[in-house]
Motif scaffolding. Sequence first.
Motif, PDB file in Angstrom:
ATOM      1  N   ASN A  70       0.886  -1.157  -0.030  1.00 45.97           N
ATOM      2  CA  ASN A  70       0.254   0.114   0.201  1.00 45.97           C
ATOM      3  C   ASN A  70       0.746   1.285  -0.087  1.00 45.97           C
ATOM      4  O   ASN A  70       0.642   2.380  -0.715  1.00 45.97           O
ATOM      5  CB  ASN A  70      -1.000   0.002   1.250  1.00 45.97           C
ATOM      6  CG  ASN A  70      -2.097  -0.904   1.315  1.00 45.97           C
ATOM      7  OD1 ASN A  70      -2.313  -1.706   1.931  1.00 45.97           O
ATOM      8  ND2 ASN A  70      -2.935  -0.538   0.049  1.00 45.97           N
ATOM      9  N   ILE A  71       2.015   1.151   0.662  1.00 48.52           N
ATOM     10  CA  ILE A  71       2.769   2.119   0.783  1.00 48.52           C
ATOM     11  C   ILE A  71       3.761   2.602  -0.446  1.00 48.52           C
ATOM     12  O   ILE A  71       3.680   3.675  -0.920  1.00 48.52           O
ATOM     13  CB  ILE A  71       3.644   2.029   1.864  1.00 48.52           C
ATOM     14  CG1 ILE A  71       3.130   2.017   3.594  1.00 48.52           C
ATOM     15  CG2 ILE A  71       5.036   3.326   1.809  1.00 48.52           C
ATOM     16  CD1 ILE A  71       4.071   1.845   4.516  1.00 48.52           C
ATOM     17  N   LEU A  72       4.114   1.355  -0.885  1.00 48.39           N
ATOM     18  CA  LEU A  72       4.993   1.464  -2.364  1.00 48.39           C
ATOM     19  C   LEU A  72       3.813   1.952  -3.510  1.00 48.39           C
ATOM     20  O   LEU A  72       4.319   2.907  -4.360  1.00 48.39           O
ATOM     21  CB  LEU A  72       5.288   0.194  -2.645  1.00 48.39           C
ATOM     22  CG  LEU A  72       6.435   0.012  -3.767  1.00 48.39           C
ATOM     23  CD1 LEU A  72       7.553   0.587  -3.428  1.00 48.39           C
ATOM     24  CD2 LEU A  72       6.561  -1.335  -4.070  1.00 48.39           C
ATOM     25  N   PHE A  73       2.558   1.612  -3.286  1.00 40.10           N
ATOM     26  CA  PHE A  73       1.630   2.154  -4.326  1.00 40.10           C
ATOM     27  C   PHE A  73       1.170   3.579  -4.341  1.00 40.10           C
ATOM     28  O   PHE A  73       0.351   4.185  -5.070  1.00 40.10           O
ATOM     29  CB  PHE A  73       0.430   1.028  -4.278  1.00 40.10           C
ATOM     30  CG  PHE A  73       0.545  -0.274  -4.652  1.00 40.10           C
ATOM     31  CD1 PHE A  73       1.769  -0.540  -5.588  1.00 40.10           C
ATOM     32  CD2 PHE A  73      -0.115  -1.182  -4.413  1.00 40.10           C
ATOM     33  CE1 PHE A  73       2.193  -1.901  -5.929  1.00 40.10           C
ATOM     34  CE2 PHE A  73       0.053  -2.646  -4.634  1.00 40.10           C
ATOM     35  CZ  PHE A  73       1.270  -2.924  -5.415  1.00 40.10           C
ATOM     36  N   GLY A  74       1.456   4.154  -2.995  1.00 36.45           N
ATOM     37  CA  GLY A  74       1.141   5.485  -2.650  1.00 36.45           C
ATOM     38  C   GLY A  74      -0.034   5.613  -2.030  1.00 36.45           C
ATOM     39  O   GLY A  74      -0.673   6.877  -1.813  1.00 36.45           O
ATOM     40  N   ASN A  75      -1.195   4.695  -1.600  1.00 39.00           N
ATOM     41  CA  ASN A  75      -2.092   4.674  -0.813  1.00 39.00           C
ATOM     42  C   ASN A  75      -1.890   5.229   0.408  1.00 39.00           C
ATOM     43  O   ASN A  75      -2.881   5.800   1.137  1.00 39.00           O
ATOM     44  CB  ASN A  75      -2.940   3.300  -0.827  1.00 39.00           C
ATOM     45  CG  ASN A  75      -3.276   2.601  -2.278  1.00 39.00           C
ATOM     46  OD1 ASN A  75      -2.771   1.686  -2.300  1.00 39.00           O
ATOM     47  ND2 ASN A  75      -3.600   3.635  -2.963  1.00 39.00           N
ATOM     48  N   MET A  76      -0.653   4.849   1.258  1.00 39.04           N
ATOM     49  CA  MET A  76      -0.177   5.227   2.453  1.00 39.04           C
ATOM     50  C   MET A  76       0.884   5.820   2.613  1.00 39.04           C
ATOM     51  O   MET A  76       1.807   5.461   1.521  1.00 39.04           O
ATOM     52  CB  MET A  76      -0.458   4.123   3.171  1.00 39.04           C
ATOM     53  CG  MET A  76      -2.000   3.260   3.448  1.00 39.04           C
ATOM     54  SD  MET A  76      -1.975   1.676   4.222  1.00 39.04           S
ATOM     55  CE  MET A  76      -1.128   1.826   5.864  1.00 39.04           C
ATOM     56  N   SER A  77       1.576   6.094   3.700  1.00 41.65           N
ATOM     57  CA  SER A  77       2.816   6.492   4.082  1.00 41.65           C
ATOM     58  C   SER A  77       3.234   5.715   5.274  1.00 41.65           C
ATOM     59  O   SER A  77       2.531   4.956   5.856  1.00 41.65           O
ATOM     60  CB  SER A  77       2.800   7.827   4.430  1.00 41.65           C
ATOM     61  OG  SER A  77       4.051   8.324   4.749  1.00 41.65           O
ATOM     62  N   LEU A  78       4.518   5.626   5.429  1.00 40.90           N
ATOM     63  CA  LEU A  78       5.110   4.762   6.585  1.00 40.90           C
ATOM     64  C   LEU A  78       4.473   5.447   7.829  1.00 40.90           C
ATOM     65  O   LEU A  78       3.836   4.726   8.845  1.00 40.90           O
ATOM     66  CB  LEU A  78       6.444   4.741   6.635  1.00 40.90           C
ATOM     67  CG  LEU A  78       7.212   4.209   5.518  1.00 40.90           C
ATOM     68  CD1 LEU A  78       8.722   4.490   5.676  1.00 40.90           C
ATOM     69  CD2 LEU A  78       7.282   2.878   5.960  1.00 40.90           C
ATOM     70  N   VAL A  79       4.258   6.724   8.121  1.00 42.19           N
ATOM     71  CA  VAL A  79       3.743   7.511   9.325  1.00 42.19           C
ATOM     72  C   VAL A  79       2.550   8.160   9.046  1.00 42.19           C
ATOM     73  O   VAL A  79       2.435   8.955   7.797  1.00 42.19           O
ATOM     74  CB  VAL A  79       4.834   8.341  10.078  1.00 42.19           C
ATOM     75  CG1 VAL A  79       4.325   8.856  11.264  1.00 42.19           C
ATOM     76  CG2 VAL A  79       6.298   7.553  10.211  1.00 42.19           C
ATOM     77  N   GLY A  80       1.561   8.119   9.813  1.00 41.56           N
ATOM     78  CA  GLY A  80       0.512   8.858   9.406  1.00 41.56           C
ATOM     79  C   GLY A  80      -0.709   8.423  10.335  1.00 41.56           C
ATOM     80  O   GLY A  80      -0.648   7.580  11.372  1.00 41.56           O
ATOM     81  N   ASN A  81      -1.924   8.954   9.892  1.00 41.70           N
ATOM     82  CA  ASN A  81      -3.239   8.185  10.912  1.00 41.70           C
ATOM     83  C   ASN A  81      -3.882   7.086   9.946  1.00 41.70           C
ATOM     84  O   ASN A  81      -3.830   7.253   8.982  1.00 41.70           O
ATOM     85  CB  ASN A  81      -4.279   9.594  10.824  1.00 41.70           C
ATOM     86  CG  ASN A  81      -3.844  10.551  11.553  1.00 41.70           C
ATOM     87  OD1 ASN A  81      -3.046  10.585  12.564  1.00 41.70           O
ATOM     88  ND2 ASN A  81      -4.530  11.690  11.236  1.00 41.70           N
ATOM     89  N   ARG A  82      -4.156   6.106  10.850  1.00 40.78           N
ATOM     90  CA  ARG A  82      -4.476   4.882  10.341  1.00 40.78           C
ATOM     91  C   ARG A  82      -5.804   5.073   9.589  1.00 40.78           C
ATOM     92  O   ARG A  82      -6.659   5.882   9.625  1.00 40.78           O
ATOM     93  CB  ARG A  82      -4.993   3.858  11.442  1.00 40.78           C
ATOM     94  CG  ARG A  82      -3.961   3.456  12.307  1.00 40.78           C
ATOM     95  CD  ARG A  82      -2.828   2.506  11.446  1.00 40.78           C
ATOM     96  NE  ARG A  82      -3.517   1.258  11.179  1.00 40.78           N
ATOM     97  CZ  ARG A  82      -2.725   0.369  10.376  1.00 40.78           C
ATOM     98  NH1 ARG A  82      -1.634   0.621   9.681  1.00 40.78           N
ATOM     99  NH2 ARG A  82      -3.410  -0.783  10.022  1.00 40.78           N
ATOM    100  N   PRO A  83      -5.677   4.405   8.273  1.00 33.99           N
ATOM    101  CA  PRO A  83      -6.832   4.615   7.360  1.00 33.99           C
ATOM    102  C   PRO A  83      -8.153   3.637   7.886  1.00 33.99           C
ATOM    103  O   PRO A  83      -7.642   2.651   8.374  1.00 33.99           O
ATOM    104  CB  PRO A  83      -6.300   3.880   6.128  1.00 33.99           C
ATOM    105  CG  PRO A  83      -5.115   2.935   6.395  1.00 33.99           C
ATOM    106  CD  PRO A  83      -4.305   3.780   7.661  1.00 33.99           C
ATOM    107  N   LEU A  84      -9.110   4.146   8.021  1.00 31.54           N
ATOM    108  CA  LEU A  84     -10.371   3.663   8.516  1.00 31.54           C
ATOM    109  C   LEU A  84     -11.394   2.859   7.817  1.00 31.54           C
ATOM    110  O   LEU A  84     -11.564   3.227   6.503  1.00 31.54           O
ATOM    111  CB  LEU A  84     -11.358   4.749   9.318  1.00 31.54           C
ATOM    112  CG  LEU A  84     -10.568   5.518  10.389  1.00 31.54           C
ATOM    113  CD1 LEU A  84     -11.369   6.649  10.938  1.00 31.54           C
ATOM    114  CD2 LEU A  84      -9.739   4.742  11.407  1.00 31.54           C
ATOM    115  N   PRO A  85     -12.043   1.799   8.162  1.00 28.50           N
ATOM    116  CA  PRO A  85     -13.142   0.936   7.678  1.00 28.50           C
ATOM    117  C   PRO A  85     -14.281   2.278   7.311  1.00 28.50           C
ATOM    118  O   PRO A  85     -14.427   3.251   8.107  1.00 28.50           O
ATOM    119  CB  PRO A  85     -13.594  -0.051   8.343  1.00 28.50           C
ATOM    120  CG  PRO A  85     -12.364  -0.208   9.279  1.00 28.50           C
ATOM    121  CD  PRO A  85     -11.562   1.282   9.553  1.00 28.50           C
TER     122      PRO A  85
END
Length: 362
Positions: free
Chosen positions: A273-288
């Motif tokens: 997910n991080i590699l694809f750009g959806n997320m970062s190593l550090v941040g707020n957890r994505p929520l359901p």
Amino acid sequence: MTHPLASEWNENAGSHTRIAYAGLELKELVATELNPYFRIIFNDSLNKIEEYLGNQSILSIPEIILLEVDEDGECFGLIERLKKNFMFNGLIIVLISLSNDKELKLTAMRLKVHDFYIYPFSMSDLRERLNFLVKFKLIKPKLVEISKVVDIEYSMPPGKRFMDVFISGTMILVLSPAMLAIVIAIKLGSRGPVIYKSRRVGTGYQVFDFYKFRSMRVDADKMLVELSTLNQYANANGGTKAAFVKIKDDPRVTKLGNFLRNSSLDELPQLFNILFGNMSLVGNRPLPVYEAEMLTSNEWSMRFLGPAGLTGLWQITKRGKLDMSERERKKLDNFYAQNYSFWLDLKILMKTVPALFQKEKV
């Protein structure tokens, strides 16, 4: 100048919303608390509201049906009949119950009602929820267009993105043998897919596919309603509706899943997910999605204006502790969204490893 409370973020718009109500037990409370904000048509029984709805034209149908759950469950029969009538397909249906019977809630969820409240509950929460449901119904067909013209758009700093790609790519290469071993262990341990994929809401309310190694039974999502009384955030809120879900000693977790969760190895697929750009190593957890839609008030939407991350302030401060309240977690998310920086990210990353091996099974 007096500023409105966050819980009253859209109540002026609600004054034009029509609600058809059926029931006697909470009629007086509803009249007192909701009448100033909505146009309510009161009906003393299910037969009366069905008769009222049958006399409406397509131009006079109310936006919301608010029903008290009766002891015999006849309200569910009414809902089934309404759903079969094309004129009522767009109705928002919300139930309120004086009984804490799980079967009633399960039946309501199977009928796909929009919400189910068990008395006592906060009337201001119900008020805000009804306003949100009406507004969401109006804007849902245009969400794609709206997302293109949002007022504030998060842009990933180049340095942060470089660090994400470099570290996630390196970790995928180094940890690939361990990930292969986990895949084999999950396959041998229980039936079902190796990767658990769910729709999550990240930065700017963008929805994406979120990956984890499966640590639960394949019917875990269906069991969630039955286990709602064990939610530690709901218990901390006095049993009221909570935005986050966390269950201690969750019976849906497999034996291997317990190990994967306690060591946080179940999170490894999020490196992609991080590699694809959806997320970062550090941040707020994505929520359901079901959690994110409850954080739409002005007070809490700030958390979605920062990056979505694998780890963050919540993980390194009170993850796994029973004294973590829902409000504390929201405040941590908002703080990070407003104050994230390279040095704060580095500090969080350094404190993440000790936080991985938590004692509480949550």
